[in-house]
Structures are given as C-alpha cells and as structure tokens.
Design an enzyme around this catalytic site. Structure first.
Site, PDB file in Angstrom:
ATOM      1  N   GLU A 224       0.843  -1.200   0.000  1.00 58.24           N
ATOM      2  CA  GLU A 224       0.000   0.000   0.000  1.00 58.24           C
ATOM      3  C   GLU A 224       0.882   1.256   0.000  1.00 58.24           C
ATOM      4  OE1 GLU A 224      -3.319   1.999   3.027  1.00 58.24           O
ATOM      5  OE2 GLU A 224      -1.771   0.636   3.784  1.00 58.24           O
TER       6      GLU A 224
ATOM      7  N   LYS B  72      -9.128   1.585  -2.173  1.00 57.08           N
ATOM      8  CA  LYS B  72      -9.420   1.147  -0.804  1.00 57.08           C
ATOM      9  C   LYS B  72     -10.787   1.682  -0.376  1.00 57.08           C
ATOM     10  CE  LYS B  72      -7.260   1.209   3.799  1.00 57.08           C
ATOM     11  NZ  LYS B  72      -6.072   1.710   4.545  1.00 57.08           N
TER      12      LYS B  72
ATOM     13  N   CYS C 191      -4.803  -3.090   3.117  1.00 58.13           N
ATOM     14  CA  CYS C 191      -4.563  -2.873   4.544  1.00 58.13           C
ATOM     15  C   CYS C 191      -5.775  -3.213   5.422  1.00 58.13           C
ATOM     16  CB  CYS C 191      -4.089  -1.437   4.774  1.00 58.13           C
ATOM     17  SG  CYS C 191      -3.123  -1.245   6.306  1.00 58.13           S
TER      18      CYS C 191
END
Length: 560
Positions: free
Chosen positions: A312, A369, A420
């Site tokens: 990320e 995300k 994440c």
C-alpha cells in the site's frame, strides 16, 4: 471502667471498618473477575497468542451474568469484560504515538492515541453490555436455551459491529493462525461460525459450573459407578462433545487436497521496501522508495516471475505522476506485470489505490481502498470534528473511499484485492470471490505500529484465505509480508523491519465455499431459531413462575 468501655468501642469500630472494607471488596469482586477474564481473552492474540484461553475466557462472565441475584451488577461486569478483551487485543493502536513525524506535537499526539484506544475499548464494553442485558432477561430459563440465545446474540452483535467502520477483534481471530482446523469452519458460514463455536462451548462449560450441585444429567449405570458419576454433568459432557465434533468437522475440511494444475499456476513476487513512514513523504523517502521497489522488481523479474506485488502506498504519488517513475520504466523494459500501490484521483479528492500495469507499462485496472481508518484516513462527522482534528493533526481530510462493489481484473484473470485495513472485513473478500476472484492480493502498510499489529494482520489474511478457499499473496512495507495457501498454511513470511524480495507460486481457483455462495447464513438461523424457541417456552416458563410464587407465600392463621 471507662478505659474498658473505650477499648471495647474501639474494637467494635475497628470490626465495623473491617466489615465495610470486606463488603466493598465483595462488591468489587464481580468487576475484577470480569476484567481479568476479558484480559485473558485479549491474550489469545499476538503478541501472546495464548489461543487456547478463548475456550474458557467467557465462562466467568457467563456465570456472573446468570447467577447474580435479580439481575444486579450485570451490566458493569460485562462492560469491564469488553474493555479487558478489546483493550488488550487492540493495545497496538498506541503504536501510532508519537506522531511528531506528521507534525503533531507530542501531547496532542498522546491525546489522539489515548482517545482512539479508549474509544474502541469502550465500544467493545458497550456491545458486551447489550449482550448481558439480553442474558439477564433469561434468568430462570432452561440452560440450553440460554446457550442458544447467548450464542445467537453474540454473533448478531459481531455482525452489526463489523458492518460499521470500526472493526477488528472478532472472537474468531483468537484462533488464527494457530488453530487452522477450527478456522476451517469459516468455509461454512464465515468467521461467525468460529465465533459461535467459541461462545457455545464457553456457555456449556459455564452452565456446567452453575449446575454442578446435585445429580442433574447423571445416569446411574450401576451402584459401582454411581459415586463417581455424581460429579458428571451433562453440560460439561455436551461442551466436550461439541468441541471435539467441531474440530473433527474442521479437520475434514482441512484434510481435503488442494488441486494445483500447472495451467492455473502463477508465480508472484513480493517486494517489501522497508521505508519508515516518517521518511516516506519526504524527498529522501520517495528516492528510497523508487530505488528499493525498482531494484526489487528487477531482481524478481530476472527470477522469472509472472507478476510483482508492492505494498500500500509503495510510491506515495498520484496516478498522473506514475508514468514518470523508474519503477514503471522497469515494467516497460522487463514486460512483467506490476501491481503498484499509489494514490488515485477522484475530482479534488484522492484514494489509496492498487494499479495493475500490464507488460507494456499501461494501467489496465485499478482498485481503490473502500474501508478507511477513522481519523487516520478520514474524519468521522467531518462537518463537526473537521476543524478540531485539523488543529491537532495535519492529516489529509479529503481522502475518499472506493466503491463497495469493485472488481479487479488482471492479465491473469480476476483477483480479490484488499488494501490494509480491509483484511478485517470478510464480506469484502466473499463478495469478490463470488464475483469470480481467483486469488487474493493483499497490499498493506503497518509501518507505524509495533510487531504485534502486523502479526494480527497476517492472522486476518489467513482467515480470509480459508473462508474463500483462495491462495493469497500479501505485500507490506515493513512486515509481515507472506504467502498463504487455501488451508491457511503460511508458505513464507518475511522478517520485520527488513528489506526483502520473495517469489512463490500460487494457483488460481474457481471453487466456491458455502460461505462464498450463501454469505453468513448461520447468524440469521441462530437468531430465528433461538427466538422461536424462546416464544415456545415462554408461556410454560411464565406458568411455572406464577406457581412458584404462589407456593412461596406463607399464610398465617387468623387471630381470634
């Protein structure tokens, strides 16, 4: 004489004070027991990883809730259990302090850290209080009904909590990565299947303790065995049978062979750049990022990998600037597919994104995300809190989440993408697997926390691999990166705070577990069946209660 009286009064006063102290200690005991058992549950995850404690850590709370007279002192003990569990399990949150590298002064940084840790711990206490409130209503009900309803309500509350933005510590993750056998129950109905198993076993043990007196559940086979069998309790037997049976089911699922056809093979390389977040936004950090990820990519390309995965935010720049980087130039030169973490753009806002670069160095897909970290990546109630938070921290307030229904197509087929924090949300993975995702790409950056957090993060990814029956490649900035097979076995895991590259062969799969097909069907089934059982038994319970009340009345004879 006066001296003797004074001495006697002094002794009586001393005894009174000791008695009051004893009463205060007795009144505090339920809170201390609940807090201690909650802490024991918190020790089941990294860094302690005492996962076996999960099968008994709810027992003291259950006994307190059921046995306390007339529902007194129920809620505070349950509240303290929730604080104990979530406070210990999520202690890694305190690793964000100090945030001086972001420009936040030391004291405000401490205040933000304590608030974040305290809020999530209190939220856990609130959910346990709700659970206890339901259990209090079941005082006097049949023990098996309490176990059924207690399990259903716990699973329902976890489902409710996981539907929001603040979620991490399911009871199920207490078993990851050590008890892979029981984690395979997640293939049936997701992590709540494991949660239900843990709560039910704890509940039966607790009911066994509550009903330990007498001979209920004892079968006197013969006079020879009648004495020892007085201590046998049907609830403890049921807990043992249930625990063994569930592990046998899990073992059956765990033992199934994994097909590895050569045509489905995909050799993936991972680069763990190991660049501290305090440097990442500086010119020196960006220079190191370009150097580390470009060199890692070239090393893996020379090893014959099919694709390279980066963490990320590996390159902390916007999409429009990616084409000018040395890493993309290397992709064009070597012709090996690259999944590169960077920032996407959406109007005046930005997203944390994972981009697919094909063999020509062109962007062919993008995943944004969708689960953002509150305060760290967005400001809840921005209209109210935006000004306050920005006075404490320079964190960007204009990051936006990606769509909830994204798909991530790659040159090798459709992938299940996760960035994440999303690893804690099983529905993200289930939905993408149901939409045709054949393997998992997990891209993370846990650099600002202690080692226990990335290990818990790895444990979450293990659960997602098992539930979806998929191979998983996990790339992080500073650790722990790794490769996981569909049975949750870690094929390779990186060191922590180290620069590493590694290549592993994974396999694309199109199987669908019951969980992928039907989502979490167990929780609604438990809630409906427990509600139905309660409605059936309630009239009988009310009649017995009235009869008991009548029988307890004492009628004195009339005086002449």
């Amino acid at each position: 004489m006066q001296k003797k009286q004074n001495k006697k009064q002094g002794e009586q006063g001393k005894q009174g004070r000791q008695g009051r102290q004893g009463e205060r200690l007795t009144s505090l005991l339920p809170y201390l027991i609940a807090l201690a058992s909650g802490i024991l549950m918190g020790l089941t995850v990294a860094p302690v990883s005492a996962w076996l404690l999960a099968w008994i850590a709810i027992v003291p709370l259950w006994v307190l809730v059921v046995t306390s007279a007339k529902g007194k002192n129920q809620f505070p003990p349950a509240f303290f259990w929730g604080i104990g569990f979530h406070g210990v399990a999520l202690f890694w949150i305190t690793g964000i302090h100090p945030m001086t590298w972001l420009g936040v002064p030391w004291l405000p940084s401490l205040a933000i850290t304590i608030f974040c840790w305290g809020f999530i711990s209190v939220l856990g206490g609130v959910f346990l209080t709700i659970w206890a409130a339901v259990m209090v209503r079941l005082n006097g009900q049949k023990p098996w009904l309490r176990v059924l309803i207690g399990t259903a309500v716990w699973c329902g509350l976890e489902s409710l909590w996981s539907a929001g933005p603040l979620w991490w510590s399911s009871l199920a993750y207490t078993q990851s990565p050590h008890n892979l056998v029981i984690l395979h129950l997640g293939q049936l109905s997701g992590p709540n299947t494991v949660t239900a198993a843990i709560v039910a076993v704890n509940g039966l043990i607790a009911e066994g303790w509550i009903n330990r007196r007498g001979t209920e559940g004892t079968e006197k086979i013969s006079s020879v065995f009648s004495a020892p069998l007085r201590f046998v309790n049907k609830y403890l037997v049921a807990a043992t049978v249930l625990l063994i049976t569930l592990h046998l089911i899990g073992f059956f699922l765990y033992s199934r062979p994994i097909a590895q056809p050569p045509e489905a093979a995909l050799k993936v390389g991972i680069v763990q750049g190991n660049i501290p977040n305090r440097l990442l936004r500086s010119s020196e950090g960006f220079r190191r990022a370009q150097e580390n990820y470009t060199n890692g990519y070239l090393t893996l390309a020379d090893q014959g990998v099919d694709a390279v995965l980066t963490p990320e935010g590996a390159l902390p720049i916007f999409q429009r600037n990616l084409m000018e980087t040395a890493l993309v130039a290397a992709v064009k030169e070597k012709g090996v597919v690259g999944w590169i973490g960077a920032f996407g753009e959406r109007g005046d806002s930005y997203t944390i994104s994972l981009f697919t670069f094909n063999s020509k160095g062109e962007i062919v897909s993008r995943y944004d995300k969708s689960k953002l970290v509150p305060l760290g990546e967005y400001i809840p109630f921005e209209g109210i809190l935006g000004g306050i938070v920005q006075r404490l921290s320079p964190l960007e307030a204009h990051q936006v989440p990606g769509s909830a229904n994204q798909i991530f197509d790659t040159p090798f087929g459709r992938a299940i993408a996760s960035i994440c924090y999303e690893s804690a949300f099983p529905e993200q993975f289930r939905r993408q697997a149901a939409a045709g995702g054949q393997f998992i790409l997990s891209s993370s950056n846990d650099a600002h926390y202690t080692a226990s957090m990335p290990f818990q993060h790895h444990a979450q990814d293990i659960m997602r691999a098992i539930e979806t029956d998929r191979w998983s490649a996990r790339a992080t900035n500073t650790g722990y990166s790794g490769f996981i097979d569909p049975h949750g076995r870690t094929l390779w895991i990186s060191g922590y705070n180290t620069y590493e590259t590694h290549a592993e062969t994974i396999y694309r799969r199109q199987t669908q577990t019951l969980y992928v097909r039907w989502a979490d069907w167990l929780t609604p089934l438990l809630l409906i069946s427990s509600g139905g059982a309660w409605l059936l038994i309630q009239p009988e319970f009310d009649v017995k209660k009235r009869l008991k009340t009548k029988q307890s009345k004492i009628y004195l004879p009339k005086m002449k």
